[in-house]
Scaffold this active site. Structure first.
Site, PDB file in Angstrom:
ATOM      1  N   SER A 142      13.774 -51.074 -31.249  1.00 23.79           N
ATOM      2  CA  SER A 142      14.753 -51.046 -30.165  1.00 23.79           C
ATOM      3  C   SER A 142      14.576 -49.736 -29.043  1.00 23.79           C
ATOM      4  O   SER A 142      15.522 -50.089 -27.986  1.00 23.79           O
ATOM      5  CB  SER A 142      16.294 -51.112 -30.661  1.00 23.79           C
ATOM      6  OG  SER A 142      16.338 -52.537 -31.062  1.00 23.79           O
ATOM      7  N   GLU A 192     -20.028   8.128 -38.447  1.00 23.90           N
ATOM      8  CA  GLU A 192     -21.255   7.362 -38.717  1.00 23.90           C
ATOM      9  C   GLU A 192     -22.454   7.819 -37.883  1.00 23.90           C
ATOM     10  O   GLU A 192     -23.438   7.718 -38.245  1.00 23.90           O
ATOM     11  CB  GLU A 192     -20.945   5.786 -38.102  1.00 23.90           C
ATOM     12  CG  GLU A 192     -19.939   5.052 -39.162  1.00 23.90           C
ATOM     13  CD  GLU A 192     -20.611   4.762 -40.410  1.00 23.90           C
ATOM     14  OE1 GLU A 192     -22.048   4.790 -40.589  1.00 23.90           O
ATOM     15  OE2 GLU A 192     -20.119   4.282 -41.259  1.00 23.90           O
TER      16      GLU A 192
END
Length: 690
Positions: free
Chosen positions: A364, A94
């Site tokens: 319960s 690049e």
């Protein structure tokens, strides 16, 4: 010299003077432009280069289990934490003059400009890495001169205020690699299933070829194009002397393996758990003066992947098709760490967390907390009360309540607290609440920090007040932890993107709270083992016998059943787990569904989670001793009494009479038939050695 020659010489002289003057003017203009540009840069200041960064979640072993990002998945890693081939590859392909120029490559610009003029349109780019970084940060990818001018201005400002390595690092962390991946770390994990620091030369070159055109050069889109560009990059790296010819040849022939899914970061891993992590992290960071939206956080969590996997596997095995929902959570007693969580059958369909957000009737499963309050108010595991059809009045006698037992059966004789809990006798529970009163029970619920409104009705003893599964499981976890309440936590450490530790659970110690005496916590733990004990088989068997065959170690647990909710919560000394089943709309759940899912999920998870761990018993603390008693009378057992069980009691409550004592059973029944049904009227204090 002739006139013609003189004129030619004069013309050349004028031209040279003109060129010289133009050069001077151009030079001054250029200098002026540069000065103006510099002044502009100084006035405007350094551009802000912060970008949104994904936050990463780690399990309790430091492995990545997920991340949090908005539209873009990003991770920021330093150049030192990348493979050294990555920056070399991107520079080679690049911007070979990156470390030499000041943001612009004038030769490339001139070449590109000539081509654009010939074509009368923008056809070729000449952007340096700095310019591309500027575009990634501040601009769009529109091909126009306006964008190029702005790009140049930003690039210049970046070069003025930042070092080259900072710019290169920033570019590599922001460039797009396709498939929603931004930056080398996210791309490396996505394409290769590993961190950018572990990439080979061949993998680095392949990866650095993608930004040129992710829709063309992604190896998942067109592998041939990707490989061709990879080989070009390898050749350029050799030309720039980043690598040798031998390295290039080995890289060309290297066999790489693509990962078509992100094997390190699975978005769907424990999604309900990670949502709770995010909420907790948000609150923690807010207290630290930071915002979760900054991103870039590394959040170390309490998730145990083997626990999570075990939970998901058994849930998938036992959950029937349809709308039945499930909630599951496991917590470590010694730490309060949440090790696994499933908040519903499918997060993608419903992110509503049925562990933390839903408040349902616990049934319960409330009884151990009720009996905890009873132990603090004169009861013992051998406190007897008669189980029989009973109508209770309340609201100053204006209302009545008649609780039922399983199959509408009653013992029709006195039973102990130990037996009542094992078989989940409802008459005993309501009588207990009436004896101790609502206030002590309400105070205990507050002490355990359970978000529950206690109604002053007898049905409260049977779990009609709503609570979350997390709160209920947290309470059981405190019992297992010898009476120490540790609020469930999901996070052990939070580190920001710069490596600064913002939160460390070990240093920011939480305030654990003593909510039960260790003796009472142990008594409850041992009482809860009765759920699996066949000894308690009178008019109704212990509620855990259906899964007892799968039990390989001591567990303490309690089931809970209402018409719309099914629970099972329990623990070993090492781990607590809670399971809930029901429908979001609260419609009735059949008993067959409940037994098939809730109990099976719980026992199979506990067995999987404990594989490889030593079998730990519940160890009695000082002041508590185990005695073998006759469960029908509560007397010391002899061979003449068939129904025997080991029961733990505080030393002052240990019985002194044998089960064969003829006065013992008569005394028990006479007391239970009298109007005064307080526990100490059933057994005089002398029976308990006082």
């Amino acid at each position: 010299m002739g006139r013609a020659q003189y004129r030619k010489k004069a013309t050349r002289s004028k031209r040279m003077k003109r060129v010289f003057l133009l050069s001077i003017v151009a030079s001054f203009a250029l200098i002026g432009a540069l000065v103006t540009l510099r002044v502009y840069a100084q006035i405007v200041g350094a551009p802000i280069i912060q970008v949104p960064i994904s936050s990463v979640f780690l399990d309790d072993q430091g492995n990545v289990i997920g991340d949090r990002f908005e539209d873009q998945r990003r991770y920021w890693v330093s150049l030192e934490d990348m493979s050294p081939f990555i920056p070399d590859a991107i520079i080679a392909v690049e911007d070979q003059e990156f470390y030499k120029h000041h943001g612009f490559d004038y030769t490339r610009i001139a070449s590109a400009l000539l081509k654009d003029i010939k074509a009368m349109r923008k056809v070729e780019g000449a952007s340096t890495i700095t310019q591309q970084y500027a575009r990634n940060l501040f601009l769009t990818h529109e091909k126009s001169w306006t964008r190029k001018i702005n790009e140049a201005l930003y690039a210049y400002r970046l070069e003025v205020f930042y070092e080259k390595d900072e710019l290169l690092e920033g570019f590599l962390n922001t460039v797009y690699f396709g498939h929603g991946m931004y930056g080398v770390e996210a791309a490396s994990r996505y394409y290769f299933g590993k961190s950018a620091k572990d990439l080979t030369l061949a993998e680095s070159a392949l990866l650095m070829g993608i930004p040129k055109g992710p829709t063309y050069y992604s190896p998942l889109v067109d592998e041939e194009k990707a490989v061709n560009r990879q080989q070009l990059i390898l050749k350029l790296m050799e030309n720039e002397q980043f690598i040798t010819a031998d390295q290039r040849e080995r890289a060309v022939s290297e066999h790489y393996v693509l990962k078509t899914e992100d094997s390190l970061v699975k978005k769907k891993a424990a999604p309900y758990f990670l949502e709770e992590v995010w909420k907790e992290a948000t609150a923690i960071l807010q207290k630290k003066g930071r915002r979760i939206e900054e991103g870039g956080w590394t959040i170390e969590t309490t998730l145990n992947r083997s626990h999570q996997q075990a939970a998901e596997e058994v849930i998938e095995k036992w959950m029937p098709e349809g709308e039945l929902q499930i909630g599951f959570v496991s917590i470590e007693p010694k730490t309060g760490y949440v090790t696994a969580m499933v908040g519903g059958r499918d997060f993608s369909e419903s992110p509503f967390n049925r562990v933390t957000q839903a408040k349902r009737q616990p049934g319960s499963t409330i009884k151990p907390l009720l009996f905890a309050s009873a132990l603090e108010n004169g009861f013992t595991p051998l406190t007897y009360m008669k189980s029989e059809r009973t109508i209770f009045t309340y609201d100053n006698g204006r209302q009545e309540y008649e609780p039922k037992n399983v199959n509408d059966k009653f013992a029709e004789h006195p039973i102990s607290m130990a037996q009542a809990l094992a078989i989940s006798d409802n008459i005993y529970a309501v009588k207990t609440l009436e004896q101790i009163g609502y206030k002590p029970f309400e105070q205990l619920i507050e002490r355990f920090n359970i978000k529950m409104d206690i109604d002053e009705t007898p049905a409260t003893a049977l779990g009609t007040s709503e609570a979350s599964l997390l709160d209920m499981t947290k309470a059981y976890n405190a019992i297992s932890a010898k009476g120490i309440l540790r609020e469930p936590t999901y996070i052990t450490k939070i580190t920001d993107n710069n490596g600064k530790v913002l939160y460390d659970l070990e240093k920011d110690k939480r305030k654990d709270k003593k909510v039960l005496l260790e003796q009472d916590a142990f008594l409850l733990s041992h009482l809860l083992t009765g759920m699996f004990d066949p000894t308690f088989n009178d008019y109704s068997p212990a509620t855990g016998l259906s899964i007892r065959a799968k039990q390989t170690r001591p567990y303490a647990a309690k089931s809970g059943t209402t018409i719309s909710d099914q629970y099972l919560i329990g623990f070993s000394p090492q781990l607590t787990a809670g399971v809930w089943n029901g429908y979001d709309q609260g419609k009735q759940v059949s008993e067959a569904e409940a037994r098939q899912v809730t109990k099976q999920v719980w026992i199979e998870f506990m067995e999987k989670a404990h594989q490889g761990l030593p079998s730990e018993p519940f160890i009695a603390p000082a002041g508590v001793r185990g005695v073998i008693v006759d469960i029908e009378t509560g007397g010391i057992a002899t061979s003449a009494c068939e129904k025997q069980r080991l029961v733990y009691l505080k030393e002052e409550d240990i019985p002194t009479k044998l089960c064969t004592d003829p006065t013992l059973k008569q005394q028990t029944f006479e007391a239970s038939d009298s109007e005064d049904t307080t526990p100490w009227s059933i057994f005089p204090f002398s029976f308990f050695g006082e």
